[in-house]
Motif scaffolding. Structure first.
Motif, PDB file in Angstrom:
ATOM      1  N   GLN A 141       0.930  -1.302  -0.018  1.00 17.81           N
ATOM      2  CA  GLN A 141      -0.006  -0.066   0.026  1.00 17.81           C
ATOM      3  C   GLN A 141       0.622   1.274  -0.080  1.00 17.81           C
ATOM      4  O   GLN A 141       0.556   2.236  -0.593  1.00 17.81           O
ATOM      5  CB  GLN A 141      -0.940  -0.135   1.278  1.00 17.81           C
ATOM      6  CG  GLN A 141      -1.961   1.089   1.360  1.00 17.81           C
ATOM      7  CD  GLN A 141      -2.942   1.090  -0.182  1.00 17.81           C
ATOM      8  OE1 GLN A 141      -3.573   0.079  -0.410  1.00 17.81           O
ATOM      9  NE2 GLN A 141      -3.170   2.206  -0.538  1.00 17.81           N
ATOM     10  N   SER A 142       1.882   1.281   0.905  1.00 14.57           N
ATOM     11  CA  SER A 142       3.056   2.346   0.864  1.00 14.57           C
ATOM     12  C   SER A 142       3.619   2.604  -0.735  1.00 14.57           C
ATOM     13  O   SER A 142       3.681   3.867  -1.007  1.00 14.57           O
ATOM     14  CB  SER A 142       3.925   2.079   1.649  1.00 14.57           C
ATOM     15  OG  SER A 142       3.450   1.877   2.891  1.00 14.57           O
ATOM     16  N   ALA A 143       3.821   1.653  -1.346  1.00 18.86           N
ATOM     17  CA  ALA A 143       4.277   1.626  -2.585  1.00 18.86           C
ATOM     18  C   ALA A 143       3.496   2.528  -3.503  1.00 18.86           C
ATOM     19  O   ALA A 143       3.678   3.240  -4.496  1.00 18.86           O
ATOM     20  CB  ALA A 143       4.740   0.232  -3.137  1.00 18.86           C
ATOM     21  N   SER A 144       2.122   1.967  -3.669  1.00 27.19           N
ATOM     22  CA  SER A 144       0.936   2.073  -4.183  1.00 27.19           C
ATOM     23  C   SER A 144       0.910   3.742  -4.207  1.00 27.19           C
ATOM     24  O   SER A 144       0.624   4.643  -5.029  1.00 27.19           O
ATOM     25  CB  SER A 144      -0.379   1.606  -4.066  1.00 27.19           C
ATOM     26  OG  SER A 144      -0.085  -0.028  -4.471  1.00 27.19           O
ATOM     27  N   ASP A 145       0.779   4.210  -2.774  1.00 24.66           N
ATOM     28  CA  ASP A 145       0.535   5.669  -2.249  1.00 24.66           C
ATOM     29  C   ASP A 145       1.645   6.478  -2.955  1.00 24.66           C
ATOM     30  O   ASP A 145       1.238   7.624  -3.295  1.00 24.66           O
ATOM     31  CB  ASP A 145       0.233   5.480  -0.799  1.00 24.66           C
ATOM     32  CG  ASP A 145      -0.964   5.019  -0.306  1.00 24.66           C
ATOM     33  OD1 ASP A 145      -1.930   4.811  -1.282  1.00 24.66           O
ATOM     34  OD2 ASP A 145      -1.127   4.752   0.727  1.00 24.66           O
ATOM     35  N   PHE A 146       2.848   6.019  -2.581  1.00 26.53           N
ATOM     36  CA  PHE A 146       4.028   6.766  -2.950  1.00 26.53           C
ATOM     37  C   PHE A 146       3.913   7.189  -4.530  1.00 26.53           C
ATOM     38  O   PHE A 146       4.209   8.069  -5.228  1.00 26.53           O
ATOM     39  CB  PHE A 146       5.209   6.155  -2.636  1.00 26.53           C
ATOM     40  CG  PHE A 146       6.329   6.919  -3.039  1.00 26.53           C
ATOM     41  CD1 PHE A 146       6.719   8.155  -2.299  1.00 26.53           C
ATOM     42  CD2 PHE A 146       7.279   6.725  -3.876  1.00 26.53           C
ATOM     43  CE1 PHE A 146       8.016   9.073  -2.536  1.00 26.53           C
ATOM     44  CE2 PHE A 146       8.775   7.372  -3.968  1.00 26.53           C
ATOM     45  CZ  PHE A 146       8.772   8.713  -3.555  1.00 26.53           C
ATOM     46  N   THR A 147       3.621   6.009  -5.391  1.00 27.11           N
ATOM     47  CA  THR A 147       3.408   6.083  -6.907  1.00 27.11           C
ATOM     48  C   THR A 147       2.542   7.204  -7.196  1.00 27.11           C
ATOM     49  O   THR A 147       2.737   7.991  -8.065  1.00 27.11           O
ATOM     50  CB  THR A 147       3.284   4.553  -7.389  1.00 27.11           C
ATOM     51  OG1 THR A 147       4.310   3.885  -6.973  1.00 27.11           O
ATOM     52  CG2 THR A 147       3.205   4.802  -9.082  1.00 27.11           C
ATOM     53  N   ALA A 148       1.401   7.000  -6.461  1.00 20.73           N
ATOM     54  CA  ALA A 148       0.174   7.988  -6.736  1.00 20.73           C
ATOM     55  C   ALA A 148       0.629   9.449  -6.658  1.00 20.73           C
ATOM     56  O   ALA A 148       0.095  10.222  -7.571  1.00 20.73           O
ATOM     57  CB  ALA A 148      -1.108   7.472  -5.809  1.00 20.73           C
ATOM     58  N   LYS A 149       1.339   9.753  -5.502  1.00 24.41           N
ATOM     59  CA  LYS A 149       1.961  10.842  -5.193  1.00 24.41           C
ATOM     60  C   LYS A 149       2.765  11.378  -6.361  1.00 24.41           C
ATOM     61  O   LYS A 149       2.769  12.640  -6.922  1.00 24.41           O
ATOM     62  CB  LYS A 149       2.575  11.122  -3.783  1.00 24.41           C
ATOM     63  CG  LYS A 149       1.360  10.882  -2.769  1.00 24.41           C
ATOM     64  CD  LYS A 149       2.157  10.989  -1.352  1.00 24.41           C
ATOM     65  CE  LYS A 149       1.125  10.875  -0.389  1.00 24.41           C
ATOM     66  NZ  LYS A 149       1.950  10.834   1.066  1.00 24.41           N
ATOM     67  N   LEU A 150       3.648  10.640  -6.710  1.00 26.80           N
ATOM     68  CA  LEU A 150       4.629  10.866  -7.748  1.00 26.80           C
ATOM     69  C   LEU A 150       3.971  11.156  -9.228  1.00 26.80           C
ATOM     70  O   LEU A 150       4.325  12.240  -9.796  1.00 26.80           O
ATOM     71  CB  LEU A 150       5.709   9.881  -7.765  1.00 26.80           C
ATOM     72  CG  LEU A 150       6.747   9.478  -6.846  1.00 26.80           C
ATOM     73  CD1 LEU A 150       7.466   8.458  -7.396  1.00 26.80           C
ATOM     74  CD2 LEU A 150       7.469  10.977  -6.695  1.00 26.80           C
ATOM     75  N   MET A 151       3.113  10.434  -9.355  1.00 24.79           N
ATOM     76  CA  MET A 151       2.346  10.491 -10.744  1.00 24.79           C
ATOM     77  C   MET A 151       1.375  11.814 -10.795  1.00 24.79           C
ATOM     78  O   MET A 151       1.124  12.345 -11.947  1.00 24.79           O
ATOM     79  CB  MET A 151       1.352   9.521 -10.811  1.00 24.79           C
ATOM     80  CG  MET A 151       2.117   8.068 -11.391  1.00 24.79           C
ATOM     81  SD  MET A 151       0.897   6.754 -11.393  1.00 24.79           S
ATOM     82  CE  MET A 151       0.101   7.062 -12.701  1.00 24.79           C
ATOM     83  N   GLY A 152       0.882  12.511  -9.495  1.00 23.85           N
ATOM     84  CA  GLY A 152       0.107  13.909  -9.456  1.00 23.85           C
ATOM     85  C   GLY A 152       1.069  14.818  -9.481  1.00 23.85           C
ATOM     86  O   GLY A 152       0.627  15.813  -9.913  1.00 23.85           O
ATOM     87  N   ALA A 153       2.649  14.712  -9.470  1.00 23.78           N
ATOM     88  CA  ALA A 153       3.333  15.904  -9.725  1.00 23.78           C
ATOM     89  C   ALA A 153       3.511  16.102 -11.103  1.00 23.78           C
ATOM     90  O   ALA A 153       3.333  15.481 -12.210  1.00 23.78           O
ATOM     91  CB  ALA A 153       4.760  15.770  -9.069  1.00 23.78           C
TER      92      ALA A 153
END
Length: 274
Positions: A141-153
């Motif tokens: 879940q941490s990996a998915s959340d971190f990826t989502a934040k990066l993709m939103g930048a």
């Protein structure tokens, strides 16, 4: 300004020197023992997946398993300290390597590699500390959340793809390092244990390389499909391998390889160059 700069350089130099003390060296060796233990447990959990049982086959799952055992809290704090010491040792390797021959591309590359290892070991120390303090975390879940934040930048998707490809490259490097047995350069002569250590390292590095490549591919797929949930870390990478044709056999082989890597890491605690 000059005095302040000199003072900062002196402080960094003194910190690097302190991180190479005999006590830190001993704890750093213990760090490889805990790294080995984590990989062995990940391999065991992956074997449970082969048998159709549940589990989280990554660092969090392995450390959570340790936390549930009698005396687990003490063991986790010891792991946090040992892995933290190993991270400090790697930072000192980078510091002295960069200062010894700054004009050498080889030295700069070795220093950068040491920094990368220090970050990985530092993160593992942090994970140990989180569980030791009574917390927990889901790595997938941490990996998915971190990826989502990066993709939103801004330009985040491109950055995520680059990160994924870099992890695939790291996987290829690990596999090459295993097959070529270049990892033996990290060790003193193991003597009569040389053959066993070579085979453990060869199989272990190759297995870890395959898993890292799978993790990197999942990150690229997550970016390409705009679906961060596909970036599910080590656990997701292993389960993705297991879902392939003949995946049960592949996952079993990778699990055995990760256990080999864990045993090799413990051997490195004994024979590693420090």
């Amino acid at each position: 300004m000059g005095n302040a700069s000199q003072g900062a350089n002196r402080a960094v130099s003194e910190a690097a020197s302190a991180s190479r003390s005999p006590a830190v060296r001993m704890l750093a060796r213990a760090g490889f023992v805990f790294i080995g233990l984590v990989h062995i447990l990940i391999g065991v959990i992956a074997l449970q997946l082969v048998q159709g049982r549940g589990g989280e086959a990554d660092q969090s799952g392995a450390i959570g398993t340790l936390a549930s055992k009698p005396g687990g809290g003490i063991l986790l704090w010891a792991g946090a300290v040992a892995c933290g010491a190993l991270a400090l040792w790697m930072f000192s390797e980078a510091f002295y390597g960069a200062r010894s021959e700054t004009e050498s591309k080889k030295k700069v590359k070795e220093a950068a590699t040491a920094v990368g290892k220090a970050v990985v070991f530092g993160f593992l120390a942090f994970t140990f500390a989180v569980f030791a303090a009574g917390g927990s975390k889901n790595s997938s879940q941490s990996a998915s959340d971190f990826t989502a934040k990066l993709m939103g930048a801004p330009a985040g998707v491109v950055f995520v793809i680059v990160v994924g490809l870099a992890i695939v490259g790291a996987g290829v490097f690990y596999a090459y390092r295993g097959v070529s047995r270049k990892f033996m350069k990290d060790l003193q002569d193991p003597g009569s244990a040389r053959t066993a250590v070579e085979w453990l390292g060869t199989v272990g590095y190759a297995a870890k390389g395959v898993v890292l490549a799978a993790v990197g591919v999942l990150i690229v797929v997550a970016a390409a499909t705009a679906d961060p949930s596909k970036s599910s870390g080590l656990d997701g990478g292993l389960k993705a391998l297991g879902s392939q044709p003949y995946g049960v056999f592949l996952l079993a082989a990778i699990a055995a390889g990760l256990i080999c890597y864990g045993v090799y890491s413990m051997a490195r605690a004994r024979y590693g160059r420090f």
